[in-house]
Write an enzyme that holds these catalytic residues in place. Structure first.
Site, PDB file in Angstrom:
ATOM      1  N   ASP A  79       0.377  -1.044  -0.518  1.00 18.16           N
ATOM      2  CA  ASP A  79       0.127   0.019  -0.435  1.00 18.16           C
ATOM      3  C   ASP A  79       1.170   1.276  -0.045  1.00 18.16           C
ATOM      4  O   ASP A  79       1.914   1.184   0.339  1.00 18.16           O
ATOM      5  CB  ASP A  79      -0.413   0.506   1.296  1.00 18.16           C
ATOM      6  CG  ASP A  79      -1.792  -1.135   1.105  1.00 18.16           C
ATOM      7  OD1 ASP A  79      -2.436  -1.419  -0.122  1.00 18.16           O
ATOM      8  OD2 ASP A  79      -2.952  -1.406   2.334  1.00 18.16           O
ATOM      9  N   ARG A  80       0.268   2.104  -0.191  1.00 21.69           N
ATOM     10  CA  ARG A  80       1.143   3.618  -0.604  1.00 21.69           C
ATOM     11  C   ARG A  80       1.423   4.120   0.472  1.00 21.69           C
ATOM     12  O   ARG A  80       2.802   4.225   0.974  1.00 21.69           O
ATOM     13  CB  ARG A  80       0.222   4.822  -1.538  1.00 21.69           C
ATOM     14  CG  ARG A  80       1.078   5.791  -1.381  1.00 21.69           C
ATOM     15  CD  ARG A  80       0.493   6.761  -2.615  1.00 21.69           C
ATOM     16  NE  ARG A  80       0.704   7.939  -2.651  1.00 21.69           N
ATOM     17  CZ  ARG A  80       0.004   8.862  -3.056  1.00 21.69           C
ATOM     18  NH1 ARG A  80      -1.356   8.873  -3.480  1.00 21.69           N
ATOM     19  NH2 ARG A  80       0.306  10.783  -3.200  1.00 21.69           N
TER      20      ARG A  80
END
Length: 334
Positions: A155-156
Site C-alpha cells: 500500500d502507498r
C-alpha cells in the site's frame, strides 16, 4: 483555383490527427513467456487498456502474421505487429512526461533482483490518480536496465521491503512463491489498545467493495458469502505501550503480524475487525485518535513490512531480509 478548405501541414497536426506507422517488434529473451496484453503495455504508453484489448480482439495485433488472444504467451523471436494507435493530446503528453528518476535504499541487489526499503507515501506504481510510483522512478534512474518489474505490492501508506525483478525468469519464480504462499511476510503494526496475548490467529474471510465515489474498500464477511476470499493472519505481541494521558494517547500494542494470504488491506481490516485499528490508518482506524497523532510526531500509518523470507530465484537459497523501523516510527514507540 481557390481552396475553400485548406488542410493543415502534417507538422501542424496534433497526435489526434496523425497516426503512427505500423510497428513490428521482435520479442527478446527477457520478454519470453509474458502475456501478450502485458507485453503490449510497454509499447502503448498512455493507451487505455480497453483499447489495447479491442485491437487484439479485432485482429489488428498479430504474432508472426497470425491472429492471437490477450493471454497468448509471446516467445523469443516472435514478431508482434502493432497497428497505428491514436491517443489524445492530453494522454500523449502524460505518457511522454517521464517520472522523476529516483533510487531507493537497497537491502539486497544482484543480477536477478533488487530488494528496496520503500518509504511511506510513495505508491509502488502509477495509476488511480497517481502519475508514477517506485517502478517508474526506478526505471528512469536506470535507463540501461532492460527489465524491471514489481514482484508484489505494498500500500502507498506502508513502508518496508519491496522486491523488484531484473529478469523475467526471476519475476516468474518469485511470483509463483507468493502465489503458493511459500514466502514469509511479517509486518510491524502499532494498534490502539492492549492486544490480548491469546489472540494469535485471525481466520476471517474478506470481501472487496466500492464506496459511492468509486474508492476501493475491504470488509470482513462470512464463509458462505459467494465473494468471500479466505484471509489468514498470525499475530504476536512485541511490546505494550502504556497510555500517555497528558498527550491524550491511549495504551497501544506493537505487533508482529505475519500474513499467510495476500489480500488487499488484509492486515488493516483484520486488526480493525478485532477492535484494534492500526494507529494512523485513515481508512479503517480510529479517526478521533488519528487527529491527535500529528501533534505527537506521528504523521503516517504505523504499518511497516519488516521481514521477508523467500527462495532465491536462481540458487533456491532461502533468503531472509529485514528492514528496521524508519526513524519516525521508531521514535514514536521509543
Amino acid at each position: 483555383m481557390k481552396h475553400i478548405i485548406e488542410g493543415k501541414p502534417a507538422t501542424d497536426r496534433s497526435p489526434q490527427q496523425v497516426q503512427a506507422a505500423v510497428r513490428l517488434i521482435e520479442v527478446d529473451e527477457e520478454s519470453a513467456g509474458q502475456r501478450l496484453d502485458n507485453f503490449l503495455m510497454r509499447y502503448l504508453k498512455g493507451v487505455p487498456k480497453t483499447h489495447v484489448y479491442r485491437i487484439i480482439r479485432s485482429g489488428e495485433v498479430r504474432i508472426n502474421k497470425g491472429r492471437c488472444a490477450a493471454d497468448t504467451r509471446v516467445q523469443t523471436g516472435d514478431v508482434v505487429r502493432l497497428p497505428p494507435v491514436r491517443v489524445s493530446d492530453k494522454v500523449q503528453e502524460k505518457a511522454e512526461r517521464p517520472a522523476p528518476a529516483r533510487e531507493f535504499p537497497i537491502l539486497l541487489e544482484d543480477e536477478h533482483l533488487i530488494a528496496i526499503d520503500k518509504p511511506a507515501g510513495v505508491a509502488v506504481h502509477g495509476g488511480s490518480g497517481v502519475s508514477f510510483g517506485v517502478i517508474e522512478q526506478l526505471r528512469q534512474a536506470r535507463p540501461e536496465a532492460k527489465f524491471l518489474e514489481l514482484v508484489h505490492r505494498l500500500d502507498r501508506e506502508t513502508s518496508g521491503i519491496l522486491l523488484v525483478a531484473k529478469k523475467r525468469s526471476a519475476l516468474t519464480k518469485l511470483q509463483d512463491q507468493f502465489r503458493e504462499r511459500e514466502t514469509g511476510k511479517t509486518y510491524l503494526a502499532l494498534v490502539a489498545g492492549s492486544w490480548p496475548g491469546n489472540k494469535k490467529v485471525i481466520d476471517t474471510p474478506l470481501r472487496k467493495y466500492l464506496l459511492p465515489d468509486g474508492e476501493r474498500r475491504v470488509r470482513t464477511t462470512t464463509v458462505d458469502d459467494p465473494d468471500a476470499m479466505r484471509a489468514l493472519t498470525l499475530v504476536k505481541v512485541r511490546s505494550q505501550l502504556e497510555a500517555r494521558s497528558l498527550q491524550g494517547l491511549p495504551a497501544m500494542s506493537l505487533l508482529e503480524v505475519t500474513i499467510k494470504t495476500g489480500r488487499t488491506h488484509q492486515i488493516r481490516v483484520h486488526l480493525a475487525s478485532q477492535g484494534h485499528g492500526i494507529v494512523g490508518d485513515e481508512k479503517y482506524g480510529d479517526f478521533d485518535l488519528n487527529r491527535r497523532l500529528p501533534k505527537q510526531g506521528l504523521k503516517r500509518m504505523f504499518l511497516h513490512a519488516w521481514r521477508l523470507q523467500f527462495n532465491h530465484p536462481a540458487t533456491d537459497e532461502r533468503i531472509e531480509l529485514r528492514a528496521e523501523l524508519p526513524e519516525e516510527l521508531a521514535e514514536f514507540v521509543a
